[in-house]
Enzyme design. Sequence first.
Site, PDB file in Angstrom:
ATOM      1  N   ARG A   1     -41.086 -11.763 -54.273  1.00 39.02           N
ATOM      2  CA  ARG A   1     -39.772 -12.069 -53.573  1.00 39.02           C
ATOM      3  C   ARG A   1     -39.099 -13.369 -54.169  1.00 39.02           C
ATOM      4  NH1 ARG A   1     -42.191 -10.766 -48.179  1.00 39.02           N
ATOM      5  NH2 ARG A   1     -42.974 -12.774 -48.423  1.00 39.02           N
TER       6      ARG A   1
ATOM      7  N   TYR B   1     -14.807 -20.156 -42.820  1.00 38.89           N
ATOM      8  CA  TYR B   1     -15.021 -18.693 -43.200  1.00 38.89           C
ATOM      9  C   TYR B   1     -15.363 -18.101 -41.840  1.00 38.89           C
ATOM     10  CZ  TYR B   1     -16.959 -14.467 -45.743  1.00 38.89           C
ATOM     11  OH  TYR B   1     -17.193 -13.551 -46.177  1.00 38.89           O
TER      12      TYR B   1
ATOM     13  N   ASP C   1     -19.459 -25.578 -47.243  1.00 36.57           N
ATOM     14  CA  ASP C   1     -19.450 -24.196 -47.858  1.00 36.57           C
ATOM     15  C   ASP C   1     -18.580 -24.578 -49.148  1.00 36.57           C
ATOM     16  OD1 ASP C   1     -18.482 -21.757 -48.907  1.00 36.57           O
ATOM     17  OD2 ASP C   1     -18.522 -20.704 -47.159  1.00 36.57           O
TER      18      ASP C   1
ATOM     19  N   LYS D   1     -18.384 -14.682 -55.707  1.00 36.19           N
ATOM     20  CA  LYS D   1     -16.987 -15.082 -55.996  1.00 36.19           C
ATOM     21  C   LYS D   1     -17.036 -15.582 -57.404  1.00 36.19           C
ATOM     22  CE  LYS D   1     -15.906 -13.678 -51.781  1.00 36.19           C
ATOM     23  NZ  LYS D   1     -16.007 -14.664 -50.865  1.00 36.19           N
TER      24      LYS D   1
HETATM   25  C1  LIG Z   1     -16.751 -14.690 -49.652  1.00 40.34           C
HETATM   26  C2  LIG Z   1     -17.261 -15.961 -49.048  1.00 40.34           C
HETATM   27  C3  LIG Z   1     -18.490 -15.976 -48.326  1.00 40.34           C
HETATM   28  C4  LIG Z   1     -19.501 -14.677 -48.003  1.00 40.34           C
HETATM   29  O1  LIG Z   1     -19.906 -14.293 -49.293  1.00 40.34           O
HETATM   30  P1  LIG Z   1     -20.293 -12.897 -49.388  1.00 40.34           P
HETATM   31  O2  LIG Z   1     -21.297 -12.864 -50.806  1.00 40.34           O
HETATM   32  O3  LIG Z   1     -19.125 -11.914 -49.516  1.00 40.34           O
HETATM   33  O4  LIG Z   1     -21.466 -12.611 -48.359  1.00 40.34           O
HETATM   34  C5  LIG Z   1     -18.696 -17.152 -47.598  1.00 40.34           C
HETATM   35  N1  LIG Z   1     -17.883 -18.184 -47.627  1.00 40.34           N
HETATM   36  C6  LIG Z   1     -16.640 -18.157 -48.280  1.00 40.34           C
HETATM   37  C7  LIG Z   1     -16.034 -19.315 -48.493  1.00 40.34           C
HETATM   38  C8  LIG Z   1     -16.482 -16.854 -49.011  1.00 40.34           C
HETATM   39  O5  LIG Z   1     -15.330 -16.974 -49.539  1.00 40.34           O
END
Ligand SMILES: *Cc1c(COP(=O)(O)O)cnc(C)c1O
Length: 397
Positions: free
Chosen positions: A66, A119, A190, A215
């Site tokens: 895992r 977000y 974040d 991203k």
């Molecule tokens: C896209 C995004 C997320 C979530 O990511 P996923 O992989 O789509 O779950 C979290 N925080 C920010 C700022 C984002 O742009």
Amino acid sequence: MANSVTPHLDTLLQHTGVAQFDPAHGAAPVALPSMRTSTVRFQNLDALDRAQAGKARGERSVTYGRVGMETHAALEEVFCQLEGAERAFLASSGLAAVTLAFFSTLNSHDHVLVADCSYGPVRYLDKIVLSRMDIQVSYCRATPAALEAQLRPNTRVLYVESPGSLLFEMLDIPALAAFARQHKLILAVDNTWGSGYIYRPLDLGADISVVAGTKYVGGHSDLMLGAVMAKDPGLIKRINDTHYAMGYSVSADDAWLAIRGARTLPIRMRQSAQSALEVCVFLESRPEVARLYHPALPTDPGHTLWQRDCTGSNGMLAVELKLDNAAARRFVDGLTLFGIGFSWGGFESLVQLVDHGALQVHGYWSRNDNAIVRLHIGLESPADLIADLAQALDRAA
Ligand SMILES: *Cc1c(COP(=O)(O)O)cnc(C)c1O
């Protein structure tokens, strides 16, 4: 890398998480293979005991599939390099990484302060799950003065995103870190926008950094992945234990794709950033444009913080257009090189017509009837993107 000067991050990103030489033949593949496995086997019981003892001490020790093997470990090292972290923990999406940060730091009946520019799906996590656990959440502008007014005796965590979602509101992370220390809060950030390459919250005093590897790190719009990074040993233990208890897991192939993405992160992000600035200059020349949101622009209110705290920018920007909703829809539909869709950080340009409902909760938004369009500038020729924007604006009028 025998010299004593610390190499540039661009260099480290090419030399972190590489395959070790095989002692039998002294060779290694340049690209680490994707090591897919659901479980591991041990040479003898002593080897298994050593692995279990390491795991009990909180080390990265593999006793089962895992947590992943070399491919996962290599990606964790890449995230540690990017963020200046001691440990990184992988999750199956950026949002899963957000939940890992929350579940690692909060108990039921605790209170968490959340920046109002965070977000959107964080509010959904609150509504669907945190509320059921009586984890109380307050949303507010992420300034020490506004946060101070929301403090409760049971406040434990300050969760922010900088620059903020949708409008890229720059936050003063060092000031928020000082506020968090003063009130004994854990500061979680974040950092998907910076992805560790152009912005490093842990260096600026944050305790936890969360990145959606989906991203810019992945960079090719072909995988979902998240990571949580920390430096403090006590916090690392809590995240490690929670990660294991909750069963967060990532496929080796996705980890492998993220490593491959990280190799070209510097040039992709630089190109997107440069093209985004060219697009901003074009948009500034258009009469339809009321305002641009992009911290690397000198006219952005966050520009001074961006200059102080960031080492670069990326392809994200938002533009406020003096268009009513119908005209804004004609503009977006008229674009041919921008895909209509969420997400960002890939090779391709994307456009999103931002819903005013989603902006209502952002104290940073100036609350008017103008349309807000968010763009991700990808790796197409900026001249082509500008021509596309120009024809679509003409068509919308
Ligand atoms: C896209 C995004 C997320 C979530 O990511 P996923 O992989 O789509 O779950 C979290 N925080 C920010 C700022 C984002 O742009």
